[in-house]
Design a protein around this motif. Sequence first.
Motif, PDB file in Angstrom:
ATOM      1  N   ARG A 359     -17.252   5.681 -18.069  1.00 39.48           N
ATOM      2  CA  ARG A 359     -18.789   5.378 -18.103  1.00 39.48           C
ATOM      3  C   ARG A 359     -19.224   5.269 -18.741  1.00 39.48           C
ATOM      4  O   ARG A 359     -19.713   5.769 -18.972  1.00 39.48           O
ATOM      5  CB  ARG A 359     -19.154   4.584 -16.458  1.00 39.48           C
ATOM      6  N   SER A 360     -19.577   4.470 -20.149  1.00 36.71           N
ATOM      7  CA  SER A 360     -20.434   4.810 -20.932  1.00 36.71           C
ATOM      8  C   SER A 360     -22.177   4.770 -20.291  1.00 36.71           C
ATOM      9  O   SER A 360     -22.566   4.352 -19.331  1.00 36.71           O
ATOM     10  CB  SER A 360     -20.784   3.969 -21.902  1.00 36.71           C
ATOM     11  N   ILE A 361     -22.454   5.723 -21.015  1.00 36.85           N
ATOM     12  CA  ILE A 361     -23.764   6.187 -20.097  1.00 36.85           C
ATOM     13  C   ILE A 361     -24.865   5.718 -21.382  1.00 36.85           C
ATOM     14  O   ILE A 361     -24.746   5.854 -22.472  1.00 36.85           O
ATOM     15  CB  ILE A 361     -23.996   7.510 -19.934  1.00 36.85           C
ATOM     16  N   ARG A 362     -26.285   6.111 -21.257  1.00 36.96           N
ATOM     17  CA  ARG A 362     -28.037   5.219 -22.815  1.00 36.96           C
ATOM     18  C   ARG A 362     -27.074   6.725 -23.399  1.00 36.96           C
ATOM     19  O   ARG A 362     -27.352   7.880 -23.077  1.00 36.96           O
ATOM     20  CB  ARG A 362     -28.917   5.920 -21.557  1.00 36.96           C
ATOM     21  N   ARG A 363     -27.177   5.629 -24.745  1.00 38.51           N
ATOM     22  CA  ARG A 363     -27.490   7.060 -25.630  1.00 38.51           C
ATOM     23  C   ARG A 363     -28.259   7.115 -26.613  1.00 38.51           C
ATOM     24  O   ARG A 363     -28.924   7.632 -27.739  1.00 38.51           O
ATOM     25  CB  ARG A 363     -26.008   6.402 -26.921  1.00 38.51           C
TER      26      ARG A 363
END
Length: 458
Positions: A359-363
């Motif tokens: 799951r990608s998190i906020r950059r």
Amino acid sequence: MLQVKYRATLPATLISALLLCALIIQTQQQQNDAAAAAIPAATPAATAAKAQRIREPNVMVNKASVETRNAVRRLARSVFHVRWNPNEKFIVESRESPAINSSKLAPHPRLKVSKNTKLTLSPKLYLCHDKYAEQCHNKTASFRRRIVQTFERSMSEALNESNHYYVDYKPVFGDSFEEQYYPSTCLVMEAGVRVLRRTDKPFNKLPFGRLFPRQKLFRNVKNIKTCAIVSSAGSLAGSKLGRFIDTHDIVMRFNHAPTRGHEVDVGSKTTIRVVNSQVVTKPEFDFAHAPIFRNVTIAAWDPGRYNGTLEDWLTSADYDLFTNYEIYRRRYPKSRAFLIDPHSVWRLWQSLQMFAGNRSIRRNPPSSGFIGLALLLPHCPQVDFVEYVPSTRLNGRCHYYSKEMNSACTFGSWHPLAAEKLMALDMNVADDMSVFQFGILRIRRPDKLLCGFNFFGY
């Protein structure tokens, strides 16, 4: 058994009387210790339940079963398992004062306003105090599930489309077994969040580098046993945790969060403040002159670009914190004000992304709270994080010192807060009652034998 020294010439009756008195004193002391309050503000229901257990006659306790139960509870226990003397006076002096109009300033400088400002759950429905009651246990478990689900939902929401910091992250090991089961505390430790030193390039050749303090961030590390990280959450209002907070060796606070007028709930002791570059830069916070930033260790941070050099950071920081930092250090040359290495801030972001897996998190960079945890954990055997993961005192307010209502302050809309708090829960060793009813999450520094597999290649 207490030993009583006596001379051989003493009468046998006197000797027997002395031994009997000693035995009575020891028994009474053991009973007093067993009945000592474990929670600072015990409720009538909890007090009655405890008194009933003490009064039960002729209870035969199996020693082996007690040891077994203790072994099971050792992994997750209440943070209040300490001897607490309610009659003892505990006063901590603090010379700090709130910044000018601090309670009227924006609640969070980098917070993106959320469209959903109201809470989607009613925390009061899950409120309880008697941890021995099955109903209270069920309420706490239900509240935990709701909070975790909200964090999970926040992580799965559409991420910000912009990539302001040019984050280009590629996982090192993908979904390998080692990466999935590596202790979260080790990931935080190995991020190596640190402050800049005079010897770091290019500051070793720049006049600006001479402004960095010669001392280390934390002094007398061997004497540090317990640390408290005090969030600025609105749920701290009415918590009455001030005395508990002030008992810690180190107390960390954030940005311009005041203590004056809130001592009962948040305490008065401040050892270090972690401040972001907007607080250092914007004139309304008056960083160089406000009393709240004096007589305390300061750790200021600005993220810079993901893969940018320190030379780039000096000319293109997110906010120009260098000007006011220089004014502050020249005005107070004996102050302990440090700048956090922006590279280490992004390494901490990598740890978060590694914890999140697929799951990608906020950059965007981690919050000040998570950066503070990473700064403190290598130096403190035990860290109590106060109201970081929301408890049943959750009221929707951004901060305890302002009336701004926005659920994004708790569940995130700019920082990867949801990932941070799920990772903090993964590191937690306290029981659910401590976290979700009393608002205290406990994290222990990992053993060096557990860590050492360097995922980042530093």
